[in-house]
Enzyme design. Sequence first.
Site, mmCIF file in Angstrom:
data_model
loop_
_atom_site.group_PDB
_atom_site.id
_atom_site.type_symbol
_atom_site.label_atom_id
_atom_site.label_comp_id
_atom_site.label_asym_id
_atom_site.label_seq_id
_atom_site.Cartn_x
_atom_site.Cartn_y
_atom_site.Cartn_z
ATOM 1 N N HIS B 70 2.504 -3.234 -15.885
ATOM 2 C CA HIS B 70 1.991 -1.916 -15.535
ATOM 3 C C HIS B 70 1.251 -1.942 -14.198
ATOM 4 C CE1 HIS B 70 -1.400 1.048 -15.710
ATOM 5 N NE2 HIS B 70 -0.360 1.855 -15.838
ATOM 6 N N GLU B 73 3.631 -1.836 -11.461
ATOM 7 C CA GLU B 73 4.171 -0.481 -11.293
ATOM 8 C C GLU B 73 3.290 0.320 -10.320
ATOM 9 O OE1 GLU B 73 3.248 3.467 -12.919
ATOM 10 O OE2 GLU B 73 3.862 2.354 -14.717
ATOM 11 N N HIS B 74 1.977 0.218 -10.477
ATOM 12 C CA HIS B 74 1.069 0.889 -9.531
ATOM 13 C C HIS B 74 1.258 0.353 -8.111
ATOM 14 C CE1 HIS B 74 -2.177 3.093 -11.938
ATOM 15 N NE2 HIS B 74 -1.250 2.755 -12.825
ATOM 16 N N GLU B 150 -7.860 3.897 -15.503
ATOM 17 C CA GLU B 150 -6.782 4.463 -16.319
ATOM 18 C C GLU B 150 -6.948 4.008 -17.767
ATOM 19 O OE1 GLU B 150 -2.809 3.562 -15.015
ATOM 20 O OE2 GLU B 150 -1.886 4.661 -16.674
#
Lengths: 437, 448
Positions: B70, B73-74, B150
Amino acid sequence: MIRFLAVFVFVLWNAFPALAGITIQQVTSEGGIKAWLVQEPSIPIIAMEVSFRGGTSLDAPAKLGATNLMAGLLEEGTGDMDAAAFLRRTEELAARFTFDAGRDSVTVTAQVLRENSGRALNLFKQAITKPAFNDVAFARVQSQVISILQSNSTDPNEIAYSKMDEIGFGNHPYGRPGEGTIETVSALKPADIRLAHAAAMAKDRMFVSVVGDISAQELGPMLDEVLGDLPETGSPLPEKTTFSATGGTTVVDFDTPQSVAIWAQPGIERDDPDFFAAYVMNHILGGGSFSSRLTEEVREKRGLTYGVYSYLAPYDLAPIFGGTVASANDRIGQAIDVIRAEWKKMAEQGVTAAELEAAKKFLTGDYPLRFDGNSRIASILTGMQITDLPVDYIATRNQQVEAVTLEDVKRVAGYLLQPENLRFVVVGKPAGVEATD
Amino acid sequence: MFKQFAFLVLFTFSVPAAGFARQDFVTSFRLDNGMEVVVLEDHRAPIVTHMVWYKVGAADEVAGKSGIAHFLEHLMFKGTDKMAAGEFSKIVAANGGSENAFTSLDYTGYFQRVAADRLELMMEMEADRMRNLRLTEEEVLPERDVVLEERNSRTENDPGALFSEQRSALQYFNHPYGVPIIGWKHEVSALTLEDAVAFYKTYYAPNNAILVVAGDVEPWDVLALAEQYYGVLAPSDNLPPRIRPQEPPHLAPVRAEFRDARVGTPYLIRTYLAPNRKSGDQKQAAALTILAELLGGSGITSVLGKELQLEQKVALNAASFYGGVSVDPQTFGVYVVPAPGTTLAQAEAAMDASIAKFLDDGPDAEHLARIKTQIRASEIFARDDVDGYARRYGAGLTAGLTIQDIQDWPDVLQSVTAEDVVAAAKDVFVLNNSVTGWLMPLKEEASK
């Protein structure tokens, strides 16, 4: 039987190729019901959206939550069909209905197959015009709403928004929770729901859109059939108001690791000649793209949040200009300082030519992409009608964005952005954030 | 068939005969470097969605590095050799496009929605960042803070999400599905640039990616562009096989009581380990999909809703859920929100009795027929949402299904019988394979 049908067709073409396919026909039924239609025959389905202006703002203070509960009960039986029988019938027809109440409107939608659209829309009609509101379903859905209110009472976002409404709108309906409180919802009776139904769902505040595999000739009689039995008039709409919170910071103590902060100040009306300049300005400041100033300063440069946004919310009865951010308790203070500084900076200096150019490219390019899918188009058409936009708005909207100049944005930023009037509501255990009230 | 192939040869793409197939509005190809291409046509509006799906997700991370899939992905929105950090998004926006990315247990995906004539630009940029990402400490560290925020927003601030994370960890003793996609907080806090680069170099390559293009496009045009931009990329040479540690036998039911002051409404959830859709063998997953609809897919017309909400009035809400699209087996779940005055224990007992009765009686024939009617209709409604179709292919293919499996699925669902449903339910409802969780307020508040 063939009945006379008046159909006024307004054909719409425009310079943006992606929108060329959107041809809105204005249909008026024999019974006088008006609808906007986009005929889209490539898939044998029909989407219908009906919106009634008013919404939860119509609730009297002692009956808060009546309109919301009423909307939730529309799918819970009609005539001699109880809730389960109604839902089974919906499933047999593979129809999809939604019933929602918001601050400014009650909106009902149907997505049906062309092959059984007559029967499916008749069932939809029964739900809207002859809801049962029987005691059994009432008690069950009332308990569900109370359970949701209980959950909301420990949700930092919900706490923040209801606090802001209270501060900004006081005794106006906007100052009260639209879904009601545990106390008011517990006190509601089925009779209150019947009154809320008659108050909210009447032809004098109704806006209808239909998109799909249906012609104007077919739609006219269908409008009378589905919606003709609704009452002519509903309850008077509440007076307009203004967002009247003073500048400052309210802290709501809540034990959670990340503080949620929202902010607001008075906004701008949807029909204000400066609306588009304000809209473009807000896009640059904190609109929903990865490249807004707030995202750049708060998220990208400093890593203070996952999401920071500002928005213009031109509600029917009062426009606001607000925003939202969430940061760990020890970092929210810094996030708020950066947001205040950006608000001030744009108020004083406006935007750059490059920013304006980029914003226009995005906004004009993105607009046609919204028209994807029958239900989404129906929703856009209803939104246009309820905000009094003309039928040719789709064709002119991008030109209005293009027409915004650097000077327009600077002038509008100068009076609309009011850093001294920004009211923050912070929910959490924010370190170093001083409450001013 | 032959004619289509000749058409391909004309464009000099070396696509083997078995390498493409066109059915209805779906066309698929495979490039020489191993990249799969799926084109879904929808010519109603000149719009296109361009997606790249990587066959890597959180369940492919090494132990101790949770959240790296994840986090990467950022970081994919930072710079490359050709583009500055953030420029990718600025160019998408300047072209009126919207974009985002998503990470799941089994896949990571990137997409842009743009006017159809901007497809080539999107491909050029997406292909560039597939192999040429350049990261610096100055970009990576603030982004790690963003990810921690997040996690705060999604998980730390939401007792229901914390509860879910704990239940998943209890459900899998050995399989990485027990680790949260966003990562454990202490491990995310320690992720480094080197971790991100190593993960990127291993997994972000054409032989681990699927291109899905949906909208107003011609398949042959998409293939030509894909060859031009993706076809020239070098494949990864250290792609590990997707073999994850599997679950040993579960020999005891697991229970968890999760208390948090921020819980407004208590509820219970039970999940059972359950088989997933397998290529060429989707029958049991289809039966479980129908079972989830029958038991709790539609509120008061489903078994749990009818009995617990309408008849016994012990529940405010009852539902069941099952996904089925995953690389390894996941779970089948049931969920009950007790009515006021009903304890979680009473609600659970009522739920168990209802499920036991269903296993004895089997499904109501009319109910099963209604569900099949809706499944048939949903295929028609789905045509109105080409992006949804695109996600169906991306998620299915990254989970190891074939296009044929995905296209067969509606028919497999229609072929499910009442007996199949009961047999599948009996296989899955084994208490030793379950985790039962109660979400509750703090004790002193529970008595209020």
